[in-house]
Enzyme design. Structure first.
Site, short mmCIF file in Angstrom:
data_model
loop_
_atom_site.label_atom_id
_atom_site.label_comp_id
_atom_site.label_asym_id
_atom_site.label_seq_id
_atom_site.Cartn_x
_atom_site.Cartn_y
_atom_site.Cartn_z
N ASP A 11 5.14 0.48 11.94
CA ASP A 11 3.87 -0.15 11.22
C ASP A 11 3.89 -1.69 11.91
O ASP A 11 2.77 -2.03 11.35
CB ASP A 11 3.77 -0.12 9.58
N LYS A 36 0.99 -1.21 -0.05
CA LYS A 36 -0.13 0.03 0.08
C LYS A 36 0.86 1.09 -0.22
O LYS A 36 0.61 2.07 -0.76
CB LYS A 36 -0.92 -0.01 1.20
N ASN A 37 1.88 1.38 0.78
CA ASN A 37 2.67 2.54 0.87
C ASN A 37 3.69 2.73 -0.05
O ASN A 37 4.35 3.51 0.04
CB ASN A 37 3.30 2.55 2.37
N ARG A 79 0.53 14.42 12.96
CA ARG A 79 1.24 14.12 11.55
C ARG A 79 1.26 15.37 10.51
O ARG A 79 0.62 15.44 9.83
CB ARG A 79 0.18 12.74 10.84
N ARG A 108 -8.45 -0.63 4.93
CA ARG A 108 -7.68 0.34 4.03
C ARG A 108 -6.40 -0.38 3.84
O ARG A 108 -5.75 0.23 2.75
CB ARG A 108 -7.32 1.71 5.10
N CYS A 157 -4.49 12.43 12.56
CA CYS A 157 -5.32 11.08 12.23
C CYS A 157 -5.07 10.42 13.93
O CYS A 157 -4.63 11.10 14.83
CB CYS A 157 -4.88 10.18 11.30
#
Ligand code: EPZ
Length: 419
Positions: free
Chosen positions: A306, A22-23, A121, A398, A116
């Protein structure tokens, strides 16, 4: 709101095919703005965040399609440089269109992403870096309005802290700037390397890839290409953690051990047998109870933030106690109260958590709060006695493609309840 119902206590065994990261996919899709000719990105994971960014790129007037894990884009039809709050607020990585829009079109108006759950952030480093390349930046009414007369100018950028998104934004701006840009204290995550490799394939001139100093020689234009997204190292670590917490044996395929060596070493410290293949990794816990492991999250190649929540979940049922320090985000322990409801013994002091392993967790209704915290609750539920209901799992959708199918494929008793 969807929920997961999970029957815990089963050892998980089998094979999981890892999706594209995803990243990495998100900055690669933002980089399609830079190409003069059509570009194709393959191995793109089917995730909510990816769909959101594709929608935002289409909103710029770019011709873009996304199906069957492939994104095709043609930026020649771009007709505006506006990224609205409605889309940016749901996916903060949308800020990554700022650098490419500025580099290609000399102007961009992008909503500030806002904070978030895991922290405020801010994007101050992104803006400071773009100003160093000659952009004039105004922030008002929640929008960043960036402009430059003519082309951006190559310059010196030194980040105050390692920032993945900041490095990606400035890299995508520098490749079309006039002159040479040096980016110091650059992030070295594999997703940055993936972005740099695709930019080079498009004709960019970048030295120092994989290091903390990137030297970019700007070019006039970049062409489209075909590029495959790198494997998702966090998805890989998350599924290997499922073997560690249930005492099972799981092989992750279509991945690369080199992407997450610091995590594999922690699994070995736990007593797992880890086998590294060329494009697969197998973790065999051999039915044993893991040994608790301490760690601090740091920029790559150190232990990734993460994976903090997932390894903490394994520590909750491990032998002994462990200390976990979260040095990247200021509020990334929201999984702690939920794990505690399942019987975990965790003391939090600021950015440090001390986990004392217990024999068994017990099922309890819990609530997901952010993407990686969600997976840590699923891990705990897989190990707990009884049936656990995990609420608000839209967070997990997500970042984890086909999660219940992948978990069912290795023996998990999990079902999605849509309400
Ligand atoms: C990326 O976020 C990832 N997201 C995050 O993954 C990941 O946790 C993070 O990098 C760190 O590895 C994507 O790639 C889409 P940062 P990013 O800029 O770029 C501070 C997940 O679970 N900072 O490296 O937003 C910031 O507040 C997500 O997949 C500033 O102060 O992270 C944070 O404390 C979560 N000012 C630290 O730096 C800035 O201008 C690292 O942030 C930028 C960052």
């Amino acid at each position: 709101m969807d929920k997961f119902l999970i029957q815990g206590g089963h050892r998980l065994n089998g094979e999981v095919r890892i999706s594209g990261a995803k990243n990495a996919a998100l900055p690669l899709i933002a980089a399609t703005i830079l190409a003069n000719t059509p570009i194709t990105i393959t191995n793109v994971p089917n995730l909510k965040d990816v769909n959101t960014l594709v929608k935002l790129i289409a909103g710029l007037g770019i011709t873009i399609s996304y199906d069957d894990s492939q994104v095709q884009a043609d930026a020649s039809t771009l007709n505006n440089q506006f990224a609205p709050y409605e889309l940016v607020k749901t996916m903060r990585a949308s800020i990554l269109v700022l650098g490419p829009l500025l580099a290609r079109y000399g102007e961009a108006k992008v909503s500030l992403p806002g904070g978030c759950a895991i922290g405020s952030r801010p994007v101050d480093q992104h803006l400071k870096a773009l100003e160093a390349l000659g952009a004039s930046i105004e922030v008002e009414n929640g929008y960043v309005h960036a402009k430059v007369d003519g082309r951006l100018k190559g310059g010196e950028v030194i980040f105050d802290m390692v920032t993945v998104g900041g490095t990606e934004n400035i890299l995508m701006a520098a490749v079309l700037a006039d002159g040479i840009t040096t980016i110091r204290n650059a992030a070295r995550e594999p997703e940055i390397t993936d972005l740099a490799n695709m930019l080079v394939k498009m004709g960019a001139l970048i030295d120092g890839i994989d290091t903390d100093t990137l030297v970019v020689t700007g070019v006039e234009n970049l062409q489209g290409c075909e590029y495959a997204v790198v494997a998702d190292r966090i998805e890989t670590g998350s599924y290997l953690a499922a073997a560690a917490i249930t005492g099972g044996c799981i092989r992750t395929t279509h991945t690369d051990p080199a992407l997450l060596e610091s995590v594999l070493e922690k699994f070995e410290e736990m007593g797992a047998e880890v086998t590294r293949g060329e494009n697969w990794i197998e973790l065999d816990m051999q039915g044993k109870r893991p040994k608790a492991v301490s760690f601090r999250t740091l920029p790559h190649p150190e232990f990734p933030t993460d994976m903090q929540a997932q390894v903490m979940a394994v520590n909750t049922i491990a032998r002994g106690f462990s200390t976990i320090s979260e040095t990247i985000f200021e509020n990334r322990f929201m999984h702690v109260p939920e794990l505690s409801r399942m019987g975990a013994n965790i003391q939090v002091e600021g950015n440090d958590a001390v986990v004392t392993g217990v024999e068994k967790l017990s099922a309890a209704p819990v609530m997901a709060t952010d993407l990686r915290a969600s997976f840590s609750l699923v891990l705990a539920a897989l190990a707990a006695e009884g049936e656990t209901l995990v609420d608000r799992i839209y967070h997990i959708d997500r970042g984890y493609e086909n999660i219940e199918a992948k978990l069912q494929g290795i023996g998990a008793k999990i079902q999605r309840i849509s309400e």
